[in-house]
Design an enzyme around this catalytic site. Structure first.
Site, PDB file in Angstrom:
ATOM      1  N   CYS A 171       5.988   9.736  -0.096  1.00  0.00           N
ATOM      2  CA  CYS A 171       4.636   9.411   0.382  1.00  0.00           C
ATOM      3  C   CYS A 171       3.678  10.574   0.173  1.00  0.00           C
ATOM      4  O   CYS A 171       2.749  10.778   0.964  1.00  0.00           O
ATOM      5  CB  CYS A 171       4.664   8.979   1.839  1.00  0.00           C
ATOM      6  SG  CYS A 171       5.632   7.483   2.106  1.00  0.00           S
ATOM      7  N   GLY A 185       5.950  -3.648   5.392  1.00  0.00           N
ATOM      8  CA  GLY A 185       6.032  -3.242   6.782  1.00  0.00           C
ATOM      9  C   GLY A 185       6.438  -1.801   6.967  1.00  0.00           C
ATOM     10  O   GLY A 185       5.711  -0.891   6.592  1.00  0.00           O
ATOM     11  N   HIS A 217      14.189   3.602  -0.174  1.00  0.00           N
ATOM     12  CA  HIS A 217      14.926   2.710   0.704  1.00  0.00           C
ATOM     13  C   HIS A 217      16.397   2.794   0.327  1.00  0.00           C
ATOM     14  O   HIS A 217      16.735   2.875  -0.859  1.00  0.00           O
ATOM     15  CB  HIS A 217      14.458   1.259   0.563  1.00  0.00           C
ATOM     16  CG  HIS A 217      13.029   1.051   0.952  1.00  0.00           C
ATOM     17  ND1 HIS A 217      12.513   1.454   2.159  1.00  0.00           N
ATOM     18  CD2 HIS A 217      11.998   0.466   0.281  1.00  0.00           C
ATOM     19  CE1 HIS A 217      11.236   1.126   2.216  1.00  0.00           C
ATOM     20  NE2 HIS A 217      10.900   0.541   1.097  1.00  0.00           N
ATOM     21  N   ALA A 233       8.397   5.426   7.566  1.00  0.00           N
ATOM     22  CA  ALA A 233       7.276   5.179   6.663  1.00  0.00           C
ATOM     23  C   ALA A 233       6.719   3.780   6.913  1.00  0.00           C
ATOM     24  O   ALA A 233       7.446   2.882   7.357  1.00  0.00           O
ATOM     25  CB  ALA A 233       7.727   5.309   5.209  1.00  0.00           C
ATOM     26  N   ILE A 270       4.929   6.584  -2.993  1.00  0.00           N
ATOM     27  CA  ILE A 270       6.306   6.316  -3.393  1.00  0.00           C
ATOM     28  C   ILE A 270       7.220   6.598  -2.202  1.00  0.00           C
ATOM     29  O   ILE A 270       6.993   7.549  -1.449  1.00  0.00           O
ATOM     30  CB  ILE A 270       6.710   7.183  -4.612  1.00  0.00           C
ATOM     31  CG1 ILE A 270       8.097   6.786  -5.141  1.00  0.00           C
ATOM     32  CG2 ILE A 270       6.637   8.662  -4.299  1.00  0.00           C
ATOM     33  CD1 ILE A 270       8.429   7.412  -6.492  1.00  0.00           C
ATOM     34  N   THR A 271       8.206   5.766  -2.008  1.00  0.00           N
ATOM     35  CA  THR A 271       9.139   5.976  -0.899  1.00  0.00           C
ATOM     36  C   THR A 271      10.536   5.560  -1.326  1.00  0.00           C
ATOM     37  O   THR A 271      10.732   4.959  -2.385  1.00  0.00           O
ATOM     38  CB  THR A 271       8.690   5.211   0.365  1.00  0.00           C
ATOM     39  OG1 THR A 271       9.450   5.683   1.485  1.00  0.00           O
ATOM     40  CG2 THR A 271       8.867   3.717   0.213  1.00  0.00           C
ATOM     41  N   ALA A 323       9.824   1.349   7.427  1.00  0.00           N
ATOM     42  CA  ALA A 323      11.194   1.773   7.125  1.00  0.00           C
ATOM     43  C   ALA A 323      11.546   2.916   8.052  1.00  0.00           C
ATOM     44  O   ALA A 323      10.885   3.966   8.039  1.00  0.00           O
ATOM     45  CB  ALA A 323      11.309   2.209   5.670  1.00  0.00           C
ATOM     46  N   GLY A 335       0.818  -1.190   0.000  1.00  0.00           N
ATOM     47  CA  GLY A 335       0.000   0.000   0.000  1.00  0.00           C
ATOM     48  C   GLY A 335       0.859   1.249   0.000  1.00  0.00           C
ATOM     49  O   GLY A 335       2.074   1.201   0.161  1.00  0.00           O
TER      50      GLY A 335
END
Length: 213
Positions: free
Chosen positions: A168, A150, A78, A137, A75-76, A152, A72
């Site tokens: 986000c 999950g 990592h 996030a 955009i993020t 971050a 869900g």
């Protein structure tokens, strides 16, 4: 499980196998911790692609991949220095995804509190915040009531890479992204953060799980 540093697509495949094993009851509820090579992940929310700001040339220059995922959210980013947690857990006894998201938020709030930062939820916004600064996030997916993906948590992450996205969907007027390192003004021991995350998750999860019905 601590997978160390992984490429996002490889971790996604390993996580998918864990989900299958959990659905078939071949493993128990599991928490995976990892750090990813630099990557922008685009979630299922409509219009998320519009929040990618860098073109292909800039992405190559910065060494950042772009991967579409089934979690869900928007955009993020990592990358190294960010601890990503993938709980692969059965929600079948308590089929309440919103309550599960609140659980993950509490795990992060408690972890940061134990390490000296007073974090909180922010009304109308996802993730965990230190005032107007987002430090973690959250984005999950569910298959046959087994949750995966999950959270971050930005520990010593390169905050400059967040400049390639509207993280986000956060407009500049809504706030900024921060890290534990930025807040403390020093390098933060990732092993200590992992230890506290592990302890907080496994303290809260059985209580949440036992509230079924």
């Amino acid at each position: 499980m601590d997978w160390g540093r992984t490429r996002y697509d490889a971790a996604w495949r390993m996580q998918d196998e864990l989900v299958t094993q959990r659905i078939e009851n071949r493993i128990t509820d599991t928490l995976v911790l990892t750090e990813h090579d630099p990557v922008f992940t685009i979630g299922m929310r409509g219009g998320a692609e519009g929040n990618l700001l860098w073109d292909e040339a800039r992405l190559r220059a910065e060494g950042v991949e772009v991967i579409r995922t089934n979690r869900g959210g928007d955009i993020t980013y990592h990358g190294p220095g960010q601890i990503v947690g993938y709980p692969v857990v059965s929600l079948a006894p308590r089929k309440d995804l919103h309550a599960y998201l609140r659980l993950l938020e509490q795990v992060l709030i408690n972890t940061l509190g134990n390490l000296g930062l007073a974090a909180a939820r922010r009304p109308g916004k996802t993730g965990i915040w230190l005032g107007p600064r987002k430090v973690a996030a959250i984005g999950v997916a569910v298959r046959r009531w087994v949750a995966y993906h999950g959270f971050a948590l930005n520990v010593n992450v390169n905050l400059g890479h967040f400049g390639g996205i509207v993280p986000c969907g956060i407009a500049a007027s809504d706030g900024t992204v921060t890290s534990m390192q930025s807040e403390f003004g020093r390098y933060v021991d990732p092993d200590e953060v992992k230890r506290v995350l592990h302890d907080e998750f496994w303290q809260l999860w059985p209580r949440w799980h036992d509230q079924a019905g």
